[in-house]
Scaffold this active site. Structure first.
Site, PDB file in Angstrom:
ATOM      1  N   ALA A 115      68.852  37.949  54.844  1.00 38.55           N
ATOM      2  CA  ALA A 115      69.081  38.359  56.382  1.00 38.55           C
ATOM      3  C   ALA A 115      70.377  38.780  56.784  1.00 38.55           C
ATOM      4  CB  ALA A 115      68.333  37.494  57.274  1.00 38.55           C
ATOM      5  N   ASP A 143      79.261  28.667  55.847  1.00 36.43           N
ATOM      6  CA  ASP A 143      78.284  29.401  54.878  1.00 36.43           C
ATOM      7  C   ASP A 143      77.423  28.155  54.278  1.00 36.43           C
ATOM      8  OD1 ASP A 143      76.896  31.630  54.361  1.00 36.43           O
ATOM      9  OD2 ASP A 143      78.125  32.092  52.726  1.00 36.43           O
ATOM     10  N   GLU A 144      76.172  28.418  54.202  1.00 36.58           N
ATOM     11  CA  GLU A 144      75.424  27.762  53.301  1.00 36.58           C
ATOM     12  C   GLU A 144      75.250  26.382  53.953  1.00 36.58           C
ATOM     13  OE1 GLU A 144      73.626  28.929  51.190  1.00 36.58           O
ATOM     14  OE2 GLU A 144      74.770  30.921  50.662  1.00 36.58           O
TER      15      GLU A 144
END
Length: 183
Positions: free
Chosen positions: A13, A81-82
Protein backbone atom coordinates in the site's frame (compact mmCIF):
# COMPACT_ATOMS: atom_id res chain seq x y z
CA UNK A 1 2.04 17.59 22.16
CA UNK A 2 3.93 14.70 20.59
CA UNK A 3 2.04 11.55 19.69
CA UNK A 4 2.60 7.91 18.86
CA UNK A 5 1.16 7.26 15.40
CA UNK A 6 0.39 3.91 13.77
CA UNK A 7 -0.11 3.89 10.02
CA UNK A 8 -1.04 0.41 8.87
CA UNK A 9 -2.25 -1.39 5.77
CA UNK A 10 -2.14 -4.63 3.87
CA UNK A 11 1.07 -5.24 1.95
CA UNK A 12 1.94 -3.10 -1.07
CA UNK A 13 0.00 0.00 0.00
CA UNK A 14 3.02 2.32 0.05
CA UNK A 15 3.89 2.40 3.75
CA UNK A 16 7.65 2.67 3.16
CA UNK A 17 7.14 5.28 0.44
CA UNK A 18 4.99 7.36 2.80
CA UNK A 19 7.62 7.04 5.53
CA UNK A 20 10.41 8.20 3.23
CA UNK A 21 8.27 11.20 2.25
CA UNK A 22 7.70 12.12 5.91
CA UNK A 23 11.46 11.94 6.54
CA UNK A 24 12.07 14.21 3.55
CA UNK A 25 9.45 16.70 4.75
CA UNK A 26 11.02 16.98 8.22
CA UNK A 27 14.51 17.36 6.82
CA UNK A 28 13.41 19.90 4.26
CA UNK A 29 12.38 22.06 7.24
CA UNK A 30 15.81 21.63 8.84
CA UNK A 31 14.62 19.11 11.41
CA UNK A 32 16.35 15.84 12.29
CA UNK A 33 14.74 12.43 11.99
CA UNK A 34 15.85 8.93 12.91
CA UNK A 35 14.68 6.00 10.79
CA UNK A 36 14.48 2.43 12.09
CA UNK A 37 13.56 -0.84 10.45
CA UNK A 38 13.39 -4.42 11.63
CA UNK A 39 16.68 -6.33 11.51
CA UNK A 40 14.76 -9.45 10.47
CA UNK A 41 13.65 -7.85 7.18
CA UNK A 42 16.73 -7.97 4.95
CA UNK A 43 14.99 -8.19 1.55
CA UNK A 44 16.85 -5.10 0.31
CA UNK A 45 19.93 -5.45 2.50
CA UNK A 46 20.17 -4.84 6.23
CA UNK A 47 19.36 -1.40 7.53
CA UNK A 48 17.49 -0.15 4.47
CA UNK A 49 14.02 1.32 4.15
CA UNK A 50 13.11 0.61 0.55
CA UNK A 51 10.05 1.45 -1.48
CA UNK A 52 9.11 -0.90 -4.30
CA UNK A 53 8.96 2.27 -6.41
CA UNK A 54 12.73 2.61 -6.05
CA UNK A 55 13.62 5.16 -3.37
CA UNK A 56 15.58 3.79 -0.45
CA UNK A 57 17.41 5.11 2.54
CA UNK A 58 19.69 3.81 5.24
CA UNK A 59 18.14 3.20 8.64
CA UNK A 60 19.12 1.88 12.02
CA UNK A 61 17.84 -1.62 12.78
CA UNK A 62 15.96 -2.89 15.78
CA UNK A 63 15.72 -6.43 17.06
CA UNK A 64 14.04 -7.90 20.13
CA UNK A 65 16.77 -6.56 22.43
CA UNK A 66 16.78 -2.96 21.15
CA UNK A 67 15.78 -0.35 23.76
CA UNK A 68 14.36 2.76 22.11
CA UNK A 69 14.45 4.80 25.32
CA UNK A 70 18.18 4.21 25.73
CA UNK A 71 19.25 4.24 22.08
CA UNK A 72 17.29 7.02 20.35
CA UNK A 73 19.25 10.28 20.18
CA UNK A 74 17.67 13.74 20.44
CA UNK A 75 15.72 14.17 17.19
CA UNK A 76 12.62 15.95 15.90
CA UNK A 77 10.86 12.71 14.90
CA UNK A 78 11.33 8.94 15.03
CA UNK A 79 10.11 6.86 12.07
CA UNK A 80 9.68 3.08 12.31
CA UNK A 81 9.24 0.79 9.30
CA UNK A 82 8.06 -2.82 9.67
CA UNK A 83 6.52 -1.89 13.05
CA UNK A 84 4.63 -5.19 13.26
CA UNK A 85 7.94 -6.72 14.37
CA UNK A 86 8.18 -4.53 17.49
CA UNK A 87 7.73 -6.23 20.86
CA UNK A 88 5.10 -5.06 23.32
CA UNK A 89 7.88 -3.59 25.49
CA UNK A 90 9.25 -1.64 22.52
CA UNK A 91 5.83 -0.20 21.69
CA UNK A 92 5.57 0.95 25.31
CA UNK A 93 9.01 2.55 25.00
CA UNK A 94 7.92 4.41 21.86
CA UNK A 95 4.74 5.55 23.62
CA UNK A 96 6.91 6.92 26.46
CA UNK A 97 9.21 8.60 23.95
CA UNK A 98 6.23 10.53 22.60
CA UNK A 99 4.37 11.16 25.86
CA UNK A 100 7.25 11.86 28.25
CA UNK A 101 10.12 13.05 26.04
CA UNK A 102 7.94 14.89 23.52
CA UNK A 103 9.29 13.17 20.40
CA UNK A 104 6.71 12.31 17.72
CA UNK A 105 6.95 8.65 16.72
CA UNK A 106 5.38 7.44 13.48
CA UNK A 107 5.17 3.67 12.98
CA UNK A 108 4.35 1.95 9.70
CA UNK A 109 3.43 -1.72 9.50
CA UNK A 110 1.04 -4.56 8.97
CA UNK A 111 -1.86 -5.19 11.30
CA UNK A 112 -2.15 -8.94 10.82
CA UNK A 113 -0.32 -11.91 9.35
CA UNK A 114 -1.23 -14.29 6.51
CA UNK A 115 -3.63 -16.21 8.78
CA UNK A 116 -5.44 -13.08 9.99
CA UNK A 117 -3.68 -13.19 13.37
CA UNK A 118 -2.33 -9.96 14.88
CA UNK A 119 1.36 -9.29 15.12
CA UNK A 120 2.45 -8.43 18.67
CA UNK A 121 3.77 -5.01 17.69
CA UNK A 122 0.64 -4.16 15.75
CA UNK A 123 -1.66 -5.26 18.57
CA UNK A 124 0.14 -3.00 21.04
CA UNK A 125 0.26 -0.12 18.58
CA UNK A 126 -3.49 -0.43 18.09
CA UNK A 127 -3.86 -0.30 21.88
CA UNK A 128 -1.44 2.55 22.65
CA UNK A 129 -1.17 4.77 19.56
CA UNK A 130 -2.62 8.22 19.93
CA UNK A 131 -3.45 8.37 16.23
CA UNK A 132 -4.24 5.40 13.97
CA UNK A 133 -4.52 5.65 10.19
CA UNK A 134 -5.20 3.01 7.58
CA UNK A 135 -3.37 3.40 4.28
CA UNK A 136 -5.60 2.07 1.52
CA UNK A 137 -4.86 -0.62 -1.02
CA UNK A 138 -6.98 -2.48 -3.58
CA UNK A 139 -7.62 -6.24 -3.92
CA UNK A 140 -7.52 -7.78 -7.39
CA UNK A 141 -11.34 -8.02 -7.21
CA UNK A 142 -11.59 -4.23 -6.83
CA UNK A 143 -12.53 -4.04 -3.13
CA UNK A 144 -10.36 -2.49 -0.43
CA UNK A 145 -7.52 -4.85 0.54
CA UNK A 146 -7.30 -5.31 4.30
CA UNK A 147 -5.66 -8.74 4.61
CA UNK A 148 -2.57 -10.58 3.39
CA UNK A 149 -2.26 -14.15 2.16
CA UNK A 150 0.92 -16.17 1.74
CA UNK A 151 1.44 -18.15 -1.43
CA UNK A 152 3.83 -21.01 -2.15
CA UNK A 153 6.13 -21.45 -5.13
CA UNK A 154 3.17 -23.05 -6.95
CA UNK A 155 1.12 -19.86 -6.50
CA UNK A 156 -1.36 -21.56 -4.18
CA UNK A 157 -2.35 -20.17 -0.81
CA UNK A 158 -0.41 -21.33 2.24
CA UNK A 159 -2.59 -21.61 5.35
CA UNK A 160 -0.13 -22.74 8.02
CA UNK A 161 3.44 -22.17 9.06
CA UNK A 162 5.57 -19.76 11.01
CA UNK A 163 4.07 -16.31 11.48
CA UNK A 164 7.15 -14.63 10.06
CA UNK A 165 8.47 -15.57 6.63
CA UNK A 166 10.06 -12.53 5.04
CA UNK A 167 9.12 -11.98 1.43
CA UNK A 168 7.57 -9.65 -1.05
CA UNK A 169 5.23 -10.02 -4.01
CA UNK A 170 6.50 -13.53 -4.73
CA UNK A 171 5.32 -14.72 -1.27
CA UNK A 172 2.37 -12.50 -0.36
CA UNK A 173 -0.76 -11.04 -1.91
CA UNK A 174 -2.97 -8.30 -0.50
CA UNK A 175 -6.67 -9.14 -0.57
CA UNK A 176 -10.05 -8.01 0.70
CA UNK A 177 -11.83 -9.90 3.48
CA UNK A 178 -14.05 -11.81 1.05
CA UNK A 179 -11.10 -13.03 -1.02
CA UNK A 180 -9.19 -13.85 2.19
CA UNK A 181 -11.90 -16.29 3.24
CA UNK A 182 -12.71 -17.65 -0.22
CA UNK A 183 -9.22 -18.34 -1.56
Amino acid sequence: MAKLYFRYSAMNAGKSTAMLQVAHNYEEQGQSVKLYTAAIDNRYGGGKVTSRLGPQRNAEVFDASFDFLKEVPKVSCVLIDEAQFLSSAQVKQLHQLAQVKGVPVICYGLRSDFMGEPFEGAAYLLALADDIEELKNICSCGKKATMNIRVGADGKRVTSGEQIDIGGNERYKHVCGRCFYSS
